[in-house]
Design a protein around this motif. Structure first.
Motif, PDB file in Angstrom:
ATOM      1  N   GLU A  92       0.763  -1.274   0.229  1.00 35.49           N
ATOM      2  CA  GLU A  92       0.003   0.070  -0.114  1.00 35.49           C
ATOM      3  C   GLU A  92       0.796   1.323  -0.077  1.00 35.49           C
ATOM      4  O   GLU A  92       0.463   2.269  -0.770  1.00 35.49           O
ATOM      5  N   ILE A  93       2.113   1.317   0.567  1.00 39.73           N
ATOM      6  CA  ILE A  93       2.826   2.564   0.784  1.00 39.73           C
ATOM      7  C   ILE A  93       3.463   2.487  -0.576  1.00 39.73           C
ATOM      8  O   ILE A  93       3.617   3.810  -0.994  1.00 39.73           O
ATOM      9  N   LEU A  94       3.998   1.443  -1.184  1.00 42.04           N
ATOM     10  CA  LEU A  94       4.473   1.710  -2.485  1.00 42.04           C
ATOM     11  C   LEU A  94       3.632   2.080  -3.663  1.00 42.04           C
ATOM     12  O   LEU A  94       3.930   2.805  -4.560  1.00 42.04           O
ATOM     13  N   GLU A  95       2.126   1.843  -3.360  1.00 43.66           N
ATOM     14  CA  GLU A  95       1.132   1.978  -4.488  1.00 43.66           C
ATOM     15  C   GLU A  95       0.558   3.382  -4.178  1.00 43.66           C
ATOM     16  O   GLU A  95       0.537   4.211  -4.819  1.00 43.66           O
ATOM     17  N   LYS A  96       0.507   3.919  -2.940  1.00 42.21           N
ATOM     18  CA  LYS A  96      -0.254   5.210  -2.704  1.00 42.21           C
ATOM     19  C   LYS A  96       0.842   6.049  -1.933  1.00 42.21           C
ATOM     20  O   LYS A  96       0.270   7.217  -1.928  1.00 42.21           O
ATOM     21  N   GLY A  97       1.813   5.736  -1.586  1.00 45.61           N
ATOM     22  CA  GLY A  97       2.907   6.649  -1.025  1.00 45.61           C
ATOM     23  C   GLY A  97       2.888   6.665   0.539  1.00 45.61           C
ATOM     24  O   GLY A  97       3.525   7.488   1.273  1.00 45.61           O
ATOM     25  N   HIS A  98       1.795   6.121   1.111  1.00 44.76           N
ATOM     26  CA  HIS A  98       1.389   6.394   2.330  1.00 44.76           C
ATOM     27  C   HIS A  98       0.612   5.468   3.252  1.00 44.76           C
ATOM     28  O   HIS A  98      -0.354   4.954   2.441  1.00 44.76           O
ATOM     29  N   ILE A  99       0.619   4.950   4.517  1.00 44.91           N
ATOM     30  CA  ILE A  99      -0.353   4.304   5.135  1.00 44.91           C
ATOM     31  C   ILE A  99      -0.762   4.549   6.399  1.00 44.91           C
ATOM     32  O   ILE A  99       0.164   5.284   7.247  1.00 44.91           O
ATOM     33  N   GLU A 100      -2.045   4.950   6.856  1.00 42.66           N
ATOM     34  CA  GLU A 100      -2.251   5.210   8.259  1.00 42.66           C
ATOM     35  C   GLU A 100      -2.783   3.976   8.783  1.00 42.66           C
ATOM     36  O   GLU A 100      -3.641   3.135   8.566  1.00 42.66           O
ATOM     37  N   LEU A 101      -2.096   3.566  10.071  1.00 42.81           N
ATOM     38  CA  LEU A 101      -2.593   2.569  10.819  1.00 42.81           C
ATOM     39  C   LEU A 101      -3.084   3.005  12.282  1.00 42.81           C
ATOM     40  O   LEU A 101      -2.387   3.649  13.099  1.00 42.81           O
ATOM     41  N   LYS A 102      -4.502   2.874  12.233  1.00 44.12           N
ATOM     42  CA  LYS A 102      -4.974   3.702  13.348  1.00 44.12           C
ATOM     43  C   LYS A 102      -4.795   3.002  14.718  1.00 44.12           C
ATOM     44  O   LYS A 102      -4.691   1.628  14.674  1.00 44.12           O
ATOM     45  N   ASP A 103      -4.868   3.600  15.688  1.00 45.60           N
ATOM     46  CA  ASP A 103      -4.686   3.075  17.072  1.00 45.60           C
ATOM     47  C   ASP A 103      -3.487   2.029  16.953  1.00 45.60           C
ATOM     48  O   ASP A 103      -3.404   0.852  17.278  1.00 45.60           O
ATOM     49  N   PHE A 104      -2.207   2.670  16.598  1.00 52.64           N
ATOM     50  CA  PHE A 104      -1.114   1.819  16.480  1.00 52.64           C
ATOM     51  C   PHE A 104      -0.759   1.365  17.614  1.00 52.64           C
ATOM     52  O   PHE A 104       0.011   0.025  17.731  1.00 52.64           O
ATOM     53  N   LEU A 105      -0.752   1.945  18.893  1.00 57.21           N
ATOM     54  CA  LEU A 105      -0.119   1.443  20.265  1.00 57.21           C
ATOM     55  C   LEU A 105      -1.010   0.674  20.894  1.00 57.21           C
ATOM     56  O   LEU A 105      -2.634   1.137  20.769  1.00 57.21           O
ATOM     57  N   SER A 106      -0.665  -0.278  21.741  1.00 57.54           N
ATOM     58  CA  SER A 106      -1.747  -0.860  22.435  1.00 57.54           C
ATOM     59  C   SER A 106      -2.314   0.369  23.830  1.00 57.54           C
ATOM     60  O   SER A 106      -1.559   1.323  23.759  1.00 57.54           O
TER      61      SER A 106
END
Length: 232
Positions: free
Chosen positions: A24-38
């Motif tokens: 997804e990063i290579l195709e769109k340039g960026h990814i958002e991973l919501k609530d990344f931390l515990s």
């Protein structure tokens, strides 16, 4: 303590899941991973950042770092940023990226794993400055927003990215193209800049070595983020 949310634990062990992120990063340039931390790690990181902010805010306005690199040793910021889970996340995504690009596998250098807490304060009419457009030596860039202005559209401070431009044009041509992009708003519009609106607690991930990127100044409120940059 578990550092990453259950949602992302499989990225640490599954090549398939890591490949989804890298693709997804290579195709769109960026990814958002919501609530990344515990939840536990997020609370400790937010508490640490709030304390850093309070210690630095007296008599200060504008923009500065609330700690970077070795200065953060002994803090929870350091503990999280240099945790095995975060390093494994970076390595797995890096491995997946190299496989997708048809490159030989390499290991990220733990000595070149850098964290920081850049802070901007535009309250009371204080001026903040932009981070100029640039490429990084980092191969995995993670940005975790902690404090943001109430209205990101009006206040600015957003990450702007020309996704994977070195991959599209090669290093030599990109140098020429990006010189124009750095100085011309018209060219930036023509080339199609991507504006990333932050979400508190998310991990915003991109590949800073191939994506030309910068950060606009904010015009009101505060912005505090954690950055994690991992290099070969």
């Amino acid at each position: 303590m578990q550092m990453l949310n259950d949602t992302y634990q499989d990225v640490l062990t599954s090549d398939e899941r890591a490949t989804e992120v890298a693709k997804e990063i290579l195709e769109k340039g960026h990814i958002e991973l919501k609530d990344f931390l515990s939840p536990e790690a997020w609370q400790q990181l937010a508490d640490f950042a709030a304390k850093q902010r309070e210690n630095a805010i007296s008599g200060f306005s504008g923009g500065k770092s609330l700690g970077k690199g070795e200065d953060l040793k002994g803090t929870f910021g350091w503990e999280f940023g240099h945790s095995e889970e975060v390093k494994q996340f970076c390595q797995m995504v890096h491995n997946a990226r190299e496989k997708l690009e048809g490159k030989e596998p390499t290991t990220l250098d733990p000595q070149k794993h850098l964290i920081g807490f850049p802070y901007k304060d535009a309250r009371g009419g204080a001026k903040t400055v932009a981070t100029p457009y640039h490429f990084d030596g980092a191969y995995i860039n993670i940005l975790i927003p902690i404090i943001l202005p109430e209205d990101q559209i009006k206040s600015g401070g957003n990450l702007t990215v020309f996704p994977n431009i070195r991959k599209k044009y090669g290093v030599a041509l990109s140098k020429f193209v990006c010189r124009g992009l750095r100085h011309s708003a018209f060219l930036r519009k023509v080339f199609g800049v991507q504006t990333v609106f932050y979400t508190v607690g998310s991990a915003h991930v991109f590949f800073g070595d191939i994506s030309f990127h910068g950060v606009a100044p904010i015009t009101s409120g505060e912005r505090l983020v954690m950055t994690i940059n991992s290099h070969w």
